[in-house]
Design a protein around this motif. Structure first.
Motif, mmCIF file in Angstrom:
data_model
loop_
_atom_site.group_PDB
_atom_site.id
_atom_site.type_symbol
_atom_site.label_atom_id
_atom_site.label_comp_id
_atom_site.label_asym_id
_atom_site.label_seq_id
_atom_site.Cartn_x
_atom_site.Cartn_y
_atom_site.Cartn_z
ATOM 1 N N ASN A 218 -20.997 -57.877 -7.809
ATOM 2 C CA ASN A 218 -21.413 -58.347 -6.486
ATOM 3 C C ASN A 218 -21.474 -57.220 -5.464
ATOM 4 O O ASN A 218 -22.281 -57.257 -4.519
ATOM 5 C CB ASN A 218 -20.459 -59.432 -5.991
ATOM 6 N N SER B 149 -27.705 -56.739 -6.765
ATOM 7 C CA SER B 149 -28.191 -57.945 -6.095
ATOM 8 C C SER B 149 -29.511 -58.366 -6.725
ATOM 9 O O SER B 149 -30.170 -57.587 -7.414
ATOM 10 C CB SER B 149 -28.384 -57.679 -4.593
ATOM 11 N N PRO C 291 -32.294 -60.022 -9.155
ATOM 12 C CA PRO C 291 -32.386 -60.220 -10.612
ATOM 13 C C PRO C 291 -31.406 -59.360 -11.401
ATOM 14 O O PRO C 291 -30.909 -59.774 -12.443
ATOM 15 C CB PRO C 291 -33.835 -59.853 -10.932
ATOM 16 N N GLU C 292 -31.134 -58.148 -10.890
ATOM 17 C CA GLU C 292 -30.188 -57.286 -11.599
ATOM 18 C C GLU C 292 -28.789 -57.916 -11.624
ATOM 19 O O GLU C 292 -28.075 -57.842 -12.631
ATOM 20 C CB GLU C 292 -30.127 -55.914 -10.930
ATOM 21 N N ARG C 293 -28.401 -58.542 -10.535
ATOM 22 C CA ARG C 293 -27.088 -59.200 -10.471
ATOM 23 C C ARG C 293 -27.030 -60.353 -11.468
ATOM 24 O O ARG C 293 -26.033 -60.533 -12.172
ATOM 25 C CB ARG C 293 -26.841 -59.689 -9.057
ATOM 26 N N LYS C 294 -28.121 -61.176 -11.547
ATOM 27 C CA LYS C 294 -28.131 -62.293 -12.490
ATOM 28 C C LYS C 294 -28.071 -61.800 -13.924
ATOM 29 O O LYS C 294 -27.376 -62.378 -14.776
ATOM 30 C CB LYS C 294 -29.370 -63.128 -12.278
ATOM 31 N N ALA C 295 -28.805 -60.717 -14.216
ATOM 32 C CA ALA C 295 -28.774 -60.177 -15.578
ATOM 33 C C ALA C 295 -27.391 -59.619 -15.918
ATOM 34 O O ALA C 295 -26.884 -59.791 -17.041
ATOM 35 C CB ALA C 295 -29.831 -59.093 -15.726
ATOM 36 N N LEU D 282 -24.538 -60.642 -14.634
ATOM 37 C CA LEU D 282 -23.634 -61.766 -14.820
ATOM 38 C C LEU D 282 -23.847 -62.438 -16.171
ATOM 39 O O LEU D 282 -22.898 -62.890 -16.813
ATOM 40 C CB LEU D 282 -23.820 -62.780 -13.689
ATOM 41 N N ALA D 283 -25.108 -62.519 -16.618
ATOM 42 C CA ALA D 283 -25.376 -63.100 -17.940
ATOM 43 C C ALA D 283 -24.786 -62.229 -19.046
ATOM 44 O O ALA D 283 -24.200 -62.739 -20.020
ATOM 45 C CB ALA D 283 -26.874 -63.271 -18.132
#
Length: 709
Positions: free
Chosen positions: A331, A335, A337-341, A343-344
């Motif tokens: 976090n 931020s 799409p990079e953050r979502k990737a 986290l995945a």
């Protein structure tokens, strides 16, 4: 002395019986004997008897004693071992006593007094003095010799010490008494019991000077030389004040040296105390460092090879800390799409770690199952043990324990690997004979499996192909051992009761898994008002979401309980609390730090009594380090030692703990009976943060204790 007998000897206080012949009768003449010389006669014993008679001597009676009032002076010169006596008659000093050959007596002393117990008249009372008698003795060559015997007349009455009486003639013969006079104690004129004699010692001694001297001066008619004279010049006259001042100066000098010695001694003691204090601090630091290293090493070992539920809770807690740290990092740095990737990817990595932990859990479960089986068999085969009257442990094997021991040995041999075919067949034969003692479905299944394995072994089957069959045999035989019908000791260790109807009691419904479980499968908190979920559901929820670790507070709870047991004052509240309650008390009320030094390491903190006179409770405790707790336990009145301001802070936190734990059903009843109710409004959020959070600075002013009450 043959042919003549004598009666029993007389004893003191015994009188002679009436005989035909009186005591004064003469003895019968004895056969002739050769005459004896004067030396032989004078060296004889102090008793005289007539030859040809038989007599006895009383044991332990003194000899060589004359009659009452007479003492024989001549000393014997010969042997004193002869047993002779003197006739009991009063000698006549005017006539000579002539002894013939027929008498054949040996004289050592003369007895002239009879006892008052006999019929003979008492001796005449004579004045004290000396008297002489003549005794004629015939020597060995036939000549006669006259001896002068001196007798000392005394007024001393000598006692009767026994004697003999002739059986035929009736004559009496008395033992002689000692010739020496009794000891006279000298009593001087000086009183022995006066105060002066007991406390003061008076001594009169004449004294005289060592030498007499004189002086002389030259005068008219006398000249004295003055060559050796000395001229003495008087010195300075010293007054009393000057002498006192001199003595005072000397005393001051002595006092200064003494005070210097005393100060040096005191400084040296302080220096030694300081050195010991520094050494103790170094040892304490080293001990804390080693203890911390040991604790970290144990935690690392528990994380790498978890075995128990607490170990896996620690692993899941470490996983949760790692996940939160990674989320904060993602976090903060990424931020969109990079953050979502990221986290995945973090979720996939977490899933792999959870799968790895589950594999370790399966391995640990298998090992724990083996340990549980081993422990069950050892407990069944253990002998009965108790402490005897002498304080020593006594062990006894009963038929049930011996049966369990045989079953355990059979099971151990059944679990062995890498055996030859003959050894395995012998074990199977022994197992078959053991289970054939009882006829039931379980034993029939075991016998059928044993015959199947024996048939496969005879056909030469491989070991790996028989693993499943052997596992089935071991499982069924373990079930056979756990049956109380076949193993009576198993009835005391089984959790499942023998009567299935008892399982219908205390059954509750779990809202998590939807199963009906006994009350032992539910974990209740102190403030719980409903059953809720079972332990398995709570553990699954903790592994999936909360992942809490109570190992620190579990060790803290054990240490507090051990301390309370040492007081031995029936403390009960601490045994009602759980790890979660203790965590809330330490973190939310005391801020998870020491109130004195703000130390935050939970392993070094402990909750001790605030007042030693009352039992431990959430409203009578204080969070301190171990060193501070040891010092605090020595205080009798902590309010006087800490001061009013610090005491008010402690009392306020006690009120917070009392308000929170008063919701517990058991504690509410206890508080209503033993404690006074406190009417105080609940603290605000700011007060909770200030006094229950982790802040070290406490600036909020507290109300007075009387106002709070």
């Amino acid at each position: 002395s043959s042919g003549i007998n004598a009666e029993w000897p007389l004893r003191p206080g015994e009188t002679a019986a009436a005989e035909p012949e009186t005591a004064a009768a003469e003895p019968e003449p004895a056969p002739e004997t050769p005459p004896k010389t004067a030396e032989e006669t004078t060296g004889a014993s102090a008793q005289v008897t007539t030859e040809g008679t038989e007599s006895e001597v009383l044991p332990d009676q003194p000899a060589n004693t004359a009659a009452d009032g007479e003492t024989v002076v001549p000393e014997p010169t010969g042997s004193a071992e002869q047993d002779v006596s003197v006739e009991s008659r009063v000698p006549d000093t005017s006539d000579e006593i002539k002894l013939t050959d027929s008498d054949a007596v040996l004289i050592d002393s003369l007895q002239t007094n009879l006892s008052n117990e006999f019929d003979s008249p008492p001796p005449p009372v004579v004045e004290e003095g000396l008297d002489t008698i003549k005794v004629t003795v015939e020597k060995g060559d036939g000549t006669l010799q006259t001896l002068n015997v001196t007798i000392k007349q005394e007024l001393l009455a000598k006692p009767f010490v026994g004697g003999w009486r002739h059986k035929e003639s009736g004559k009496e013969y008395h033992n002689c008494f000692v010739q020496t006079l009794p000891k006279k104690y000298f009593c001087g004129e000086t009183p022995k019991h006066c105060r002066e004699t007991q406390t003061v010692t008076n001594k009169h001694v004449r004294s005289q000077t060592t030498s007499d001297t004189s002086t002389q001066m030259t005068k008219t008619g006398c000249w004295v030389s003055d060559r050796q004279d000395k001229i003495i010049v008087p010195g300075k006259y010293v007054t009393a004040d000057e002498k006192f001042c001199y003595m005072l100066r000397q005393v001051i000098i002595l006092q200064s040296y003494f005070r210097r010695w005393k100060a040096q001694r005191y400084v040296n003691s302080i220096r030694q105390d300081h050195i010991r204090r520094i050494e103790w601090e170094k040892k304490e630091e080293e001990r804390k460092r080693k203890e911390k290293e040991r604790r970290l090493k144990e935690e690392y070992q528990r994380r790498m090879q978890p075995l128990s539920k607490e170990d896996f809770d620690l692993v899941y807690h470490a996983l949760e800390l790692w996940r939160r740290e990674e989320i904060e990092n993602i976090n903060a740095t990424k931020s969109g799409p990079e953050r979502k990737a990221a986290l995945a990817g973090l979720m996939d990595e977490e899933t792999q770690l959870i799968a790895s932990i589950q594999r370790h859990k399966l391995i640990a479960k298998k090992d724990n199952g083996k340990k549980a089986k081993r422990g069950f068999l050892e407990k069944c085969a253990a002998p009965k043990e108790w402490i005897g009257f002498d304080g020593m442990p006594t062990k006894m094997d009963t038929p049930y324990t011996m049966r369990a021991k045989d079953l355990k040995m059979t099971y151990d041999s059944l679990e062995k690997r890498y055996l030859t075919r003959e050894e395995r067949l012998d074990i199977l034969l022994q197992l078959k004979l053991t289970v054939k003692e009882h006829d039931c479905k379980l034993t029939k299944d075991i016998v059928e499996l044993i015959d199947r394995e024996a048939d496969l072994l005879m056909r030469g089957s491989k070991e790996q192909n028989l693993e499943g069959l052997r596992q089935r045999i071991s499982t069924l035989f373990l079930q056979y051992i756990k049956t109380p019908l076949f193993n009576a000791e198993a009835a005391n260790l089984l959790k499942v009761p023998e009567d299935p109807s008892s399982l219908r009691k205390d059954i509750y419904y779990c809202r998590g898994c939807g199963n009906y479980l006994p009350s032992t499968d539910f974990e209740l908190t102190t403030n719980a008002r409903s059953i809720g979920r079972c332990r398995k559901c709570k553990n699954l929820d903790s592994e999936g979401r909360l992942r809490e670790d109570f190992s620190r507070y579990r060790s803290l709870l054990r240490s507090i309980r051990a301390t309370e047991e040492s007081f031995n004052d029936h403390s009960r509240i601490i045994f009602l609390l759980t790890e979660a309650d203790l965590r809330y008390l330490a973190e939310n009320i005391w801020g998870a730090q020491s109130v004195l030094s703000q130390w935050e390491d939970t392993y070094d903190l402990t909750l001790v009594r605030w007042s030693r006179r009352q039992e431990w409770s959430p409203w009578n405790c204080v969070l301190l380090t171990n060193e501070e707790a040891r010092a605090h336990s020595k205080l009798v009145k902590p309010e006087e030692a800490y001061g009013p301001v610090f005491t008010q802070k402690i009392k306020y936190r006690h009120i917070l703990g009392k308000q929170y734990f008063s919701s517990m059903p058991k504690l509410s009843d206890y508080m209503s009976k033993n404690l006074q109710s406190v009417n105080m409004p609940l603290p605000s959020n700011a007060e909770k943060i200030m006094y229950g959070g982790r802040k070290k600075e406490e600036k909020l002013s507290l109300p007075a204790l009387a106002e709070a009450q």
